[in-house]
Design an enzyme around this catalytic site. Sequence first.
Site, PDB file in Angstrom:
ATOM      1  N   HIS A  98      -8.626  62.776  18.625  1.00  0.00           N
ATOM      2  CA  HIS A  98      -8.225  63.479  17.404  1.00  0.00           C
ATOM      3  C   HIS A  98      -7.462  62.525  16.469  1.00  0.00           C
ATOM      4  O   HIS A  98      -6.753  61.639  16.940  1.00  0.00           O
ATOM      5  CB  HIS A  98      -7.371  64.702  17.748  1.00  0.00           C
ATOM      6  CG  HIS A  98      -8.173  65.751  18.459  1.00  0.00           C
ATOM      7  ND1 HIS A  98      -7.615  66.748  19.208  1.00  0.00           N
ATOM      8  CD2 HIS A  98      -9.512  65.944  18.525  1.00  0.00           C
ATOM      9  CE1 HIS A  98      -8.578  67.509  19.706  1.00  0.00           C
ATOM     10  NE2 HIS A  98      -9.734  67.037  19.304  1.00  0.00           N
ATOM     11  N   PHE A  99      -7.591  62.760  15.171  1.00  0.00           N
ATOM     12  CA  PHE A  99      -6.955  61.818  14.250  1.00  0.00           C
ATOM     13  C   PHE A  99      -6.768  62.425  12.870  1.00  0.00           C
ATOM     14  O   PHE A  99      -7.349  63.469  12.550  1.00  0.00           O
ATOM     15  CB  PHE A  99      -7.822  60.557  14.109  1.00  0.00           C
ATOM     16  CG  PHE A  99      -9.187  60.810  13.517  1.00  0.00           C
ATOM     17  CD1 PHE A  99      -9.353  61.046  12.157  1.00  0.00           C
ATOM     18  CD2 PHE A  99     -10.320  60.824  14.321  1.00  0.00           C
ATOM     19  CE1 PHE A  99     -10.611  61.287  11.606  1.00  0.00           C
ATOM     20  CE2 PHE A  99     -11.582  61.081  13.777  1.00  0.00           C
ATOM     21  CZ  PHE A  99     -11.723  61.315  12.418  1.00  0.00           C
ATOM     22  N   ASN A 135     -17.654  72.736  17.860  1.00  0.00           N
ATOM     23  CA  ASN A 135     -17.679  73.324  19.208  1.00  0.00           C
ATOM     24  C   ASN A 135     -17.556  74.835  19.061  1.00  0.00           C
ATOM     25  O   ASN A 135     -16.436  75.354  18.929  1.00  0.00           O
ATOM     26  CB  ASN A 135     -16.466  72.850  20.037  1.00  0.00           C
ATOM     27  CG  ASN A 135     -16.657  71.492  20.654  1.00  0.00           C
ATOM     28  OD1 ASN A 135     -17.670  70.858  20.486  1.00  0.00           O
ATOM     29  ND2 ASN A 135     -15.654  71.052  21.397  1.00  0.00           N
ATOM     30  N   GLY A 158     -16.870  58.784  12.650  1.00  0.00           N
ATOM     31  CA  GLY A 158     -17.266  57.690  13.537  1.00  0.00           C
ATOM     32  C   GLY A 158     -16.064  57.276  14.362  1.00  0.00           C
ATOM     33  O   GLY A 158     -15.377  58.128  14.918  1.00  0.00           O
ATOM     34  N   MET A 216     -12.349  54.761  14.597  1.00  0.00           N
ATOM     35  CA  MET A 216     -11.272  54.433  13.648  1.00  0.00           C
ATOM     36  C   MET A 216     -11.368  53.024  13.057  1.00  0.00           C
ATOM     37  O   MET A 216     -10.662  52.697  12.120  1.00  0.00           O
ATOM     38  CB  MET A 216      -9.923  54.618  14.325  1.00  0.00           C
ATOM     39  CG  MET A 216      -9.683  53.646  15.446  1.00  0.00           C
ATOM     40  SD  MET A 216      -8.113  53.988  16.221  1.00  0.00           S
ATOM     41  CE  MET A 216      -7.986  52.570  17.303  1.00  0.00           C
ATOM     42  N   HIS A 260     -22.638  65.362  15.554  1.00  0.00           N
ATOM     43  CA  HIS A 260     -21.207  65.582  15.287  1.00  0.00           C
ATOM     44  C   HIS A 260     -20.347  64.329  15.340  1.00  0.00           C
ATOM     45  O   HIS A 260     -19.181  64.362  14.975  1.00  0.00           O
ATOM     46  CB  HIS A 260     -20.641  66.642  16.222  1.00  0.00           C
ATOM     47  CG  HIS A 260     -20.043  66.093  17.496  1.00  0.00           C
ATOM     48  ND1 HIS A 260     -20.733  65.302  18.365  1.00  0.00           N
ATOM     49  CD2 HIS A 260     -18.801  66.244  18.035  1.00  0.00           C
ATOM     50  CE1 HIS A 260     -19.965  64.999  19.380  1.00  0.00           C
ATOM     51  NE2 HIS A 260     -18.786  65.531  19.222  1.00  0.00           N
ATOM     52  N   LYS A 304      -2.819  58.661  15.070  1.00  0.00           N
ATOM     53  CA  LYS A 304      -3.420  59.193  16.294  1.00  0.00           C
ATOM     54  C   LYS A 304      -2.350  59.580  17.298  1.00  0.00           C
ATOM     55  O   LYS A 304      -1.213  59.183  17.186  1.00  0.00           O
ATOM     56  CB  LYS A 304      -4.317  58.127  16.925  1.00  0.00           C
ATOM     57  CG  LYS A 304      -5.655  57.959  16.224  1.00  0.00           C
ATOM     58  CD  LYS A 304      -6.585  57.084  17.011  1.00  0.00           C
ATOM     59  CE  LYS A 304      -7.386  57.861  18.006  1.00  0.00           C
ATOM     60  NZ  LYS A 304      -8.530  58.578  17.496  1.00  0.00           N
TER      61      LYS A 304
END
Lengths: 141, 484
Positions: free
Chosen positions: B207-208, B333, B382, B384, B407, B483
């Site tokens: 996650h970011f 999702n 994509g 980081m 995704h 992050k």
Amino acid sequence: MKNFRIIEHTADIAVEVRAPDLEKLFLYSAEAWLNAVVYTEPATSGEMKEIKLESSSLEVLLVEFLGELNYLLNTKRWIYLNTEKISIKQNGKFKLTAVIKGTKLNGINVKLKNEIKAITFHQMNIERTESGFKTKIIFDI
Amino acid sequence: MKIQGIEINQLTDTLWEIPKQGGMLVPGRIYTSKNLLENTLQNDEAIKQVVNVAHLPGIQKYSLAMPDIHWGYGFPIGGVAATDLDEGVISPGGVGYDINCGVRLARTSLEFDTIRKRIPKLVENLFKNIPTGVGASGAIRKLSAKEIKKILEKGSQWAVEQGFGTDEDIIFTEEQGRLKNANPDAVSDRAIERGMDQAGTLGSGNHFLEVDVVEEIYDEEKAGIFGLFKGQIVILIHTGSRGLGYQVCDDYLKILVEAGNKYGFRLPDKQLACAPINSEEGRNYLGAMQAAANFAWNNRQVIMHLAKKTLKQTLGVSGSELDFHLIYDVCHNIAKIEEHNINGEKKKVCVHRKGATRAFPPGSEFIPQKYSSTGQPVLIPGDMGRYSYVLAGTEKAMEETFGSSCHGAGRVKSRHKALKIGKGRDLVAELKKEGIEIQARGYRTIAEEMSYAYKDVSDVVEVMHKAGISVKVAKVRPVGVIKG
């Protein structure tokens, strides 16, 4: 020496646990869970908690047992340290009774390594071996 | 050719088929390229999982996989399956633990060249204001169970009501940020407890939040309508329903593993546990899953608002100077009840998208009016260190993939291997040299998430573009990353 073996997995953490009996299989699985969530196991005194679970299969019981440790950490900020007593009995359903030792995260020196989303059923199959039991566990992180 | 002992036949440059065999109710279809197939799927169990999904009762047409397919739990990541509402099942394994994990992209009027020097300070402040990392909490005050239930019911509308956003944000969110049939009462107390202090937090892993610059435009007209121009600063957010969603999935997997015996399903994998959609267990899971999806939309809405505020404060610009607008928010999702063309007839089905993005076409009544000529923005993050893509949905996706696209990139190296590669290197400095400022809770996360751990997302996107499932609009490149 560790009572479990880490298996290479691309996205998550996979372990194989072998033990001479079912109780130890659960206990070693809890050690594998702890190893996945902290860098070094905290050396501290703790408090006891009793856990009672029942389920129609050993796999669901193991997922529930480790899920309980994960819940206590993620929600109650209480970290499992070890298992003092554990018994698994089958009377129709499988029943687990355990006394576990742990401590509040506040005030102890511990660095968390991974947030385990859940303990998966993927490839989990508690099997008998010549010397006891074995299973694979994958932690989704 | 055979992969992992499974026969797989090439149909076109971008599509392969697994013929129906054994207990499969439909064939499998994988959108990929020869290169991706040979280099990333030979030793992966994902192909077997496409076969497993084809066993689900009530599955329609095909068990599908997108080009970013890789090994998941139950379904492969990148798997899509639609099931009949009367005779079919719903499976938490077709949604995943992180319910409504998704991406949102917001645009600004800022140009990278004018704020280049202030990126380090901006990243520092974003990292300060948006909680990240293992068990991140406290983005907003700790909420009561009653307030969490309101979020579960209202989704991102809750955030907007609380001042974390505008009505316009709601318009530009998939499902307007709220699945209306969500059932907060089907969510366990434990799940609610896990979510209590996590609203507005980013979490850990992949996650970011990124500050990106638009690097390339492939379709000027569509990009113009999306509000994108070359050199522009945009904000990309990737996160989901946090602990609350994980717990919902966990709770219902256990319930459905037990229910499987009751319904007599014989499935090749426990993690595919499912229940008839119109059974009590199925309805409860659907209601709880929808509630968790609403929690995720609220989460991304709060994070975006905190980011907007941070941009204004750090750069000392007014709201009108910043001109901050949400382009779109997509989930990847989820299971949704949608109408699709099944063998010539319009039919409502339950579309499971596990690591797959909705990609609805121009003219769809389910996308914002503004995008009626372009199709829905499809956001594909994509890694980081490289780039992410903005695509647009097409009619072909409706015909072939139940309106779904890929995704993301997907890992190719385990975290352990990635750590080994990063050992002894100053990865923060390496990223800085590439023009990327990063702040993360720990060095380990940076090492695990470096580009070398991921597939090149452009290989994935190229397959979808060539297949006409979604078309390329723009490419963005990270200049600032936070992050967990």
